[in-house]
Design a protein around this motif. Structure first.
Motif: not given
Length: 327
Positions: A120-142
């Motif tokens: 939902l949030e990563l490095a100060g950026d709130v991602l809740m308005d991002e599509p799930l596929r973008h959030r998943r990609a960010a999670l995999e990178r993390l």
């Protein structure tokens, strides 16, 4: 900008089948049998339950890894405890009640894990308005960048329907995978809304009809048991309310029992987590019922009400598996 607890998690509504056709890009995830947990990974970490309760003191080992993540984040996850044969929900419940030295001891004896499926949030950026596929990609990178390993786990996700259907096999259910989450890959994270779908693994099981609510001649639900190795009748399940036709059919063959019944004088709670006693009528334990169940079984007992399907006139109580055994 930072999110602050409590944050309402996004929810799911139950379905009885994976939708046959979808217009939106769809992803499927395993649904593990645990506690929903929002992880606020910060120098002062916070573990939040689905309803906003503070779980931090009960799971100190998870608080420590959240503090040491190396980047501030808010992660959505399932909190679980592994047992010898799969996920152990009763051990998880027991751990949630511990505090202080007891919690630290439990963390050493039965360590918990976090199966993470959203960020939902990563490095100060709130991602809740991002599509799930973008959030998943960010999670995999993390996970890749931080080389995250146990007690962190990345929730399995697929776009392949056949793989999702394979996850519905009862073998997965026995290991603690309750079913499948079905999500729109383009959807944003909507706190408090039932924007996802969940499909629980279903199977059938048998139990001895040991008691009813209502009366033997007009039952409203059934209490089912199984014999243990000492030939004692152990409670294993209760049914949802009986359909009218089933109640009439059962009322014609059930017979009330007296003080000789092994459950006579028992106190049984009216529901999961309730202290209210259930009013029930013991019946002679001579008939076997087939029921529709999910995969949530704790120490031989079904956690959720089961659905009555039919009488099994071809089976006697001695022919069904013993208490704690699978068919």
């Amino acid at each position: 900008m930072h999110l602050s607890p409590p944050v309402e998690p996004m929810l799911a509504r139950s379905v009885i089948a994976i939708p046959a056709s979808v217009r939106r890009p769809t992803v499927y995830e395993q649904k593990a049998d645990g506690f929903r947990c929002l992880v606020f990974a910060r120098p002062e970490p916070f573990l939040q339950s689905r309803r906003g309760a503070n779980l931090t003191q009960s799971f100190p080992e998870l608080a420590r890894v959240a503090s040491a993540l190396g980047v501030e984040a808010v992660l959505d996850s399932e909190l679980v405890v592994w047992g010898t044969q799969g996920l152990d929900f009763l051990a998880l419940q027991n751990r949630a009640r511990r505090r202080g030295a007891g919690a630290e001891r439990a963390a050493r004896e039965r360590p918990a894990h976090l199966i993470v499926f959203d960020v939902l949030e990563l490095a100060g950026d709130v991602l809740m308005d991002e599509p799930l596929r973008h959030r998943r990609a960010a999670l995999e990178r993390l996970f890749a960048a931080r080389r995250l390993a146990a007690p962190w786990a990345l929730c399995p996700q697929t776009t392949d329907l056949a793989t999702a259907q394979a996850w519905m096999d009862p073998v997965w259910g026995a290991a603690g995978i309750e079913g499948v989450m079905i999500k729109d890959a383009d959807s944003r994270y909507r706190p408090g809304e039932r924007g996802w779908l969940k499909l629980r693994t279903r199977t059938t099981d048998e139990g001895i009809i040991g008691a009813v609510t209502g009366t033997a001649h007009a039952p409203t639900s059934l209490l089912l048991g199984r014999l243990d190795v000492a030939d004692r009748l152990k409670l294993v399940a209760r049914t949802t309310p009986l359909p009218r036709k089933a109640a009439a059919e059962l009322g014609a063959v059930l017979h009330a029992a007296g003080p000789e019944h092994p459950w006579w004088g028992w106190r049984i709670s009216a529901g999961w987590g309730s202290k209210e006693p259930m009013v029930f009528q013991p019946v002679i334990p001579e008939l076997v019922a087939e029921v529709d169940t999910d995969a949530a079984v704790d120490l031989g007992r079904h956690r959720h009400p089961v659905r009555y399907l039919r009488l099994r006139a071809d089976l006697t109580p001695a022919e069904i598996p013993l208490f704690g055994e699978h068919a």
